[in-house]
Write an enzyme that holds these catalytic residues in place. Structure first.
Site, PDB file in Angstrom:
ATOM      1  CG  HIS A 296      -0.557   0.039   2.521  1.00  0.00           C
ATOM      2  ND1 HIS A 296      -0.259   1.227   3.159  1.00  0.00           N
ATOM      3  CD2 HIS A 296      -0.333  -0.932   3.434  1.00  0.00           C
ATOM      4  CE1 HIS A 296       0.125   0.966   4.402  1.00  0.00           C
ATOM      5  NE2 HIS A 296       0.103  -0.338   4.597  1.00  0.00           N
TER       6      HIS A 296
ATOM      7  CD  GLU B 125      -3.403  -1.306   5.394  1.00  0.00           C
ATOM      8  OE1 GLU B 125      -3.649  -2.353   6.036  1.00  0.00           O
ATOM      9  OE2 GLU B 125      -2.865  -0.323   5.921  1.00  0.00           O
ATOM     10  CD  GLU B 126      -1.535   2.178   7.771  1.00  0.00           C
ATOM     11  OE1 GLU B 126      -2.220   1.676   8.676  1.00  0.00           O
ATOM     12  OE2 GLU B 126      -0.365   1.843   7.533  1.00  0.00           O
TER      13      GLU B 126
ATOM     14  CG  HIS C  12       0.855   2.656  12.489  1.00  0.00           C
ATOM     15  ND1 HIS C  12      -0.389   2.158  12.795  1.00  0.00           N
ATOM     16  CD2 HIS C  12       1.146   2.202  11.242  1.00  0.00           C
ATOM     17  CE1 HIS C  12      -0.836   1.426  11.777  1.00  0.00           C
ATOM     18  NE2 HIS C  12       0.086   1.437  10.822  1.00  0.00           N
TER      19      HIS C  12
END
Ligand code: ZN
Length: 381
Positions: free
Chosen positions: A200, A246-247, A344
């Site tokens: 992604h 995606e996230e 993240h």
């Protein structure tokens, strides 16, 4: 005179539109006011609402688990709920990030501060998406460091009154248009049959997203690029898809599946790399045992760099709808023990990525994709 290199790029490079949520973090802070004044490193969670400019100032209730929160629900009214759940696995801890705000609001909490989902910390908050539920008040949600969660927990255990101010400018702006990015090497004999490799392209706004998922996106593009530069054109089409959104919940790949699911019978395999591109160890595969046998044969080519292992259960949120459709799937098995140290956070930068390891990952990805695209038959289902 220098001969000009022929500019023949990959085939049918294009974008395919998909809607994704737009959330903007803005400025944010958490400040300990009692028992002493201290800034607490924090990061708002994706989709969280913000606060008023003065922020929320409230007493803190520290809990170790959702069970403890429910047992102590009478103490929660008007408080900022701090979750200090000790990391056992990413899959367990991530539930506090996803559902911490909703669970806090259900017992009258006014905000949620969640211990970051990581086994290791040098005072680093780790963000990620969280989810609200219809009918439950939306309260601000942020992650704090392991160190501060433990400090607040120690204070609470001593019976110390804790007061925190949380300020967040975070704002949801609804859905906006983005795109999945697609490139191919068209198959020479069966152009409609596809070997799909993917990662992604979106990442969190903190750090550089080099690991999650710059690495996966890069090796998927690099696999096609290397095969192209070798002048090879396999029988089936090789397609790299770099997903968007995606996230926030696999928005790009879900739209792609919707638009292409009638081609499921033509998908030879869907591959995804989104759990690191560290030293490659092998391949995770979902499919029939006959297909797994074929994949295992191909993986023997990886023996020179000890990456020929084949495990069950391909992993990846961007390909799971195809797997549910019984399309064979694969993901990259790699030495990713440190993945969640960086995940993240501001620490997810190019420094995490090792060029040699990435080249080996791209090699594995290219060889598997090429062999499956070049075989006489599709993988048996
Ligand atoms: Zn990812």
């Amino acid at each position: 005179m220098l001969e000009t290199m022929k500019e023949d790029g990959l085939d049918s490079v294009h974008g395919e539109r998909a809607q994704v949520p737009l959330w903007v973090r803005g400025k944010e802070s958490a400040t300990l006011l009692e028992p002493r004044n201290q800034n607490l490193a924090m990061m708002g969670l994706g989709t969280s609402v913000g606060t008023s400019p003065e922020g929320i100032t409230a007493e803190v209730l520290v809990v170790q688990s959702f069970d403890e929160l429910h047992n102590r629900s009478k103490e929660a009214l008007g408080k900022i709920i701090v979750y200090n759940e000790v990391y056992t696995s990413s899959g367990t801890s991530v539930m506090y990030r996803y559902h911490g705000a909703v669970q806090a609001a259900e017992v009258g909490g006014v905000a949620a501060l969640i211990r970051s989902n990581t086994p290791f910390s040098i005072y680093s908050p780790h963000t990620g998406v969280q989810v609200y539920e219809d009918g439950v008040e939306k309260v601000p949600a942020a992650c704090i460091t392991v160190e501060d969660a433990e400090m607040l927990s120690r204070m609470a255990a001593r019976g110390t009154k804790i007061v925190v101010n949380v300020k967040m400018e975070a704002k949801n702006h609804g859905l906006v248009w983005s795109r999945n990015t697609v490139a191919e090497i068209k198959g020479s004999t069966y152009p409609d049959q596809v070997v799909l490799v993917s990662g992604h392209l979106d990442s969190w706004d903190v750090g550089q997203g080099a690991m999650d998922d710059g690495g996966g996106a890069f090796i998927s593009w690099q696999a096609l690029s290397a095969i192209h530069h070798l002048g090879l054109r396999p029988k089936r089409t090789l397609r790299a898809v770099l997903w968007t959104g995606e996230e926030y919940g696999a928005y790009g790949s879900k739209k792609y599946y919707q638009d292409h699911k009638n081609e499921a019978h033509l998908m030879n395999i869907v591959m995804e790399s989104d759990i690191g591109t560290f030293q490659p160890l092998g391949f995770r595969f979902t499919g029939s045992s006959e297909a797994k046998g074929i994949v295992s044969e191909i993986m023997r080519y990886m023996q020179p760099f000890n990456a020929s292992r084949v495990l069950n259960d391909a992993d990846g949120s961007d390909i799971e709808m195809w797997l549910a459709d019984r399309v064979p799937g694969g993901s990259l098995l790699n030495q990713n023990d440190r993945y969640h140290d960086f995940h993240h956070s501001n620490g997810d930068t190019m420094t995490v990525q090792d060029p040699t390891e990435m080249d080996l990952c791209a090699t594995l990805w290219a060889v598997v994709a090429y062999c499956l695209a070049e075989m006489d038959e599709m993988l048996p289902r």
